[in-house]
Design a protein around this motif. Sequence first.
Motif, short mmCIF file in Angstrom:
data_model
loop_
_atom_site.label_atom_id
_atom_site.label_comp_id
_atom_site.label_asym_id
_atom_site.label_seq_id
_atom_site.Cartn_x
_atom_site.Cartn_y
_atom_site.Cartn_z
N GLU A 247 0.49 -1.01 0.36
CA GLU A 247 0.25 -0.02 -0.22
C GLU A 247 0.40 1.59 0.18
OE1 GLU A 247 -2.40 -0.19 3.67
OE2 GLU A 247 -3.57 -1.67 2.48
N ALA A 401 -6.93 8.70 -1.84
CA ALA A 401 -7.25 7.70 -1.12
C ALA A 401 -6.43 8.47 0.15
CB ALA A 401 -7.45 7.44 -1.09
N GLN A 402 -4.99 8.13 0.02
CA GLN A 402 -4.30 8.27 0.91
C GLN A 402 -3.82 9.12 1.86
OE1 GLN A 402 0.14 8.36 -1.20
NE2 GLN A 402 -0.38 6.18 -1.78
N GLN A 403 -4.86 10.56 0.95
CA GLN A 403 -4.39 12.26 2.35
C GLN A 403 -5.98 11.95 2.96
OE1 GLN A 403 -3.24 15.21 1.25
NE2 GLN A 403 -1.24 14.05 -0.21
N HIS A 404 -7.29 10.51 2.17
CA HIS A 404 -8.06 10.65 3.18
C HIS A 404 -8.52 12.30 2.65
CE1 HIS A 404 -6.85 7.27 5.50
NE2 HIS A 404 -6.12 8.32 6.23
N ILE A 405 -8.73 12.06 1.87
CA ILE A 405 -9.75 13.59 0.93
C ILE A 405 -10.70 13.23 -0.45
CG2 ILE A 405 -9.84 15.51 -0.66
CD1 ILE A 405 -6.58 16.78 1.02
N ALA A 406 -11.83 13.18 0.23
CA ALA A 406 -12.97 12.33 -0.98
C ALA A 406 -13.09 13.34 -2.17
CB ALA A 406 -14.17 12.81 -0.70
N GLU A 423 -15.76 19.21 3.00
CA GLU A 423 -16.28 18.74 4.41
C GLU A 423 -15.17 19.52 5.78
OE1 GLU A 423 -15.05 14.48 3.30
OE2 GLU A 423 -16.71 15.09 1.84
N VAL A 426 -11.62 19.16 6.37
CA VAL A 426 -10.51 18.57 4.80
C VAL A 426 -10.46 20.79 4.60
CG1 VAL A 426 -10.26 18.31 2.94
CG2 VAL A 426 -12.08 16.80 4.30
N ARG A 430 -4.70 21.39 2.99
CA ARG A 430 -5.21 20.25 2.64
C ARG A 430 -5.13 19.51 1.22
NH1 ARG A 430 -8.01 16.42 6.17
NH2 ARG A 430 -7.44 14.81 4.82
#
Length: 609
Positions: A247, A401-406, A423, A426, A430
Amino acid sequence: MPDQLSRIMSLRDVASQINSDGDLDTLLRDLIQAACRHGSWDLGSIMTLDLAHGYALVTARFEANVMLRSPSGDRWELATSPALVALQRFEPVYIRDARESTEFPGYRREALERGYCTVMIYPMASVDAEGRPMVLAVSSRKVVDVSPDDLAFMSIIVHLGAIAIERAHRHRAQLAAAEQLRRVLGAQGSLLQEVLAGGSIETLTAMLGDLLSAPVLVLDFFASSLLASASPVPTVHDDAAWTTLLEGASGRQMLAEVRDAVTTRRAETITLRLSDKLSLDARIEPLMVDDEAVGALLTFDQSSSNDLQKLLIESAKFALSVQLMRSVIRFRFETRTLTELFFEIVERRWRDEQDMLRRARRLGLSLAAPMRMLVIDFPDRTNASADLSVDGHRAVALLAAQQHIAVHIVTVGGALVCLVPHEEGVELERVTRLAHRIAETLARSVGSEPIVVLGDTCEGLEALAKEWERCWRMIRVARTFGRRGAMTVPDFGPLPMLMGAADSSDVRSFIDGAIGRVIEHDKKHNTAYLETLAAYVRAGCRSQHCADAMGLHVTTLRYRMSRISDLFGIGVETPEQRFSIELALQLHSLIDNSNASAARHESIPRMRG
């Protein structure tokens, strides 16, 4: 010893006895029993020679008089055994009286303990189940003088035994092949059943690891994912650590190397370097859909593959390709559908706003909520724009996805649009960091840094359309001035606004009135008055400074400025005059560069049928 007729009949009985379909152990017991009874020997054994460890191991034994049986060893040191001599010379070894023999002290000791005298050891032209050579040894409790006929008779028995052993090996191999074929056919059915039932690719990967009895790795190029059945190096990385490694950066590098190897069809194997001291060799099996490589199956089994294993791998490839085909179709459909919706919005082709909002919600996108637009413009590689879009889509999805941003990614020709919902948690920082990571990552993968423009927050269909136009104007400015990388609106100052207004008729009239005659004169007479005027204004209307910058004598510069004033009536003595001329020069430069850039790039992408 028996007469010749009896021996011939004995050979028939021996052949019948050992020509059975029993297992190898039973065959060896029958063989040594037949050799002792028909050859008139009291004791006998069949031994395998473990040359690697230096021992002869008894695998079958026979003793005629059970009442006289005494304990005996099942392992002999080859250094003191005549079995090694018989094997090396490949001829029988005859010991007339083992009780008096000094050449083989081990046999002498056992002969005294067990009460036997004459010993014959025959090498066999056969091996055991592990490939080790074999010998047959027979003994008599009295001294026997062995004649040439006796040697020939026993040699025939040993030869018949070797033929039977070879037949048993072939029979066992046939049974194993039949079992493997049954297993492969069963595996084919299981794989197809799993695919038809809509099973996940994770389940298929786990099944393949069990069926192939080796670690496997499945790579999905469209989803940019790596799925492993187990760790190929459990002593270094356990299963959890191996998954974590896949990953991370090592997994991304592995994905790029395998995709490159599959695309170029360079080799059937690949060496994956996990660190300076650790590398893995794996077989590559491309997974194809419509002659396009959509993934790969990597197997870490170092043993040579037979036809049945190849058949199993082909079945695995088919099952995985079907599963990945669903992923490809879903990816293309979702991308196409979202692209169509996006262009209907930015081209203002909608009639019912609520209908557009409902369509967007079905695709998982809420257009009624605030969001930011992030536009990625790829380098000018029109012959590979499709590949760039697909590769960029994968990379952006993985980075987000790695930075948890949709993000919702839309493909628009040679560019990508990322819609980032606003959100809680966010922050702009970022999202800006994501933009920079996208620029850096794509620069390494496509060989040239893209333009990544981060827009402002917008809400609603009209605001989204306006933000798209503004972001694209920023891209045109970046192209015009040769800028690349991640950038935001403040990075450009008023240029996007001026770019948006530059094509209006009022602006063009202003430019024509201020410097239009100079432009026409330069074109007609091939002069450089516009260049001189622009340099003079940039130098703050300082003659010496401007002359030095242009490499002219100050007198020459003053003459040119005088001619500009005489021919065109242009003066820059007052601040208002200087501002007017400088603005006209900037607008003219902006329009000129923009037209040149537009000749190479589409101004705003449009939806194509």
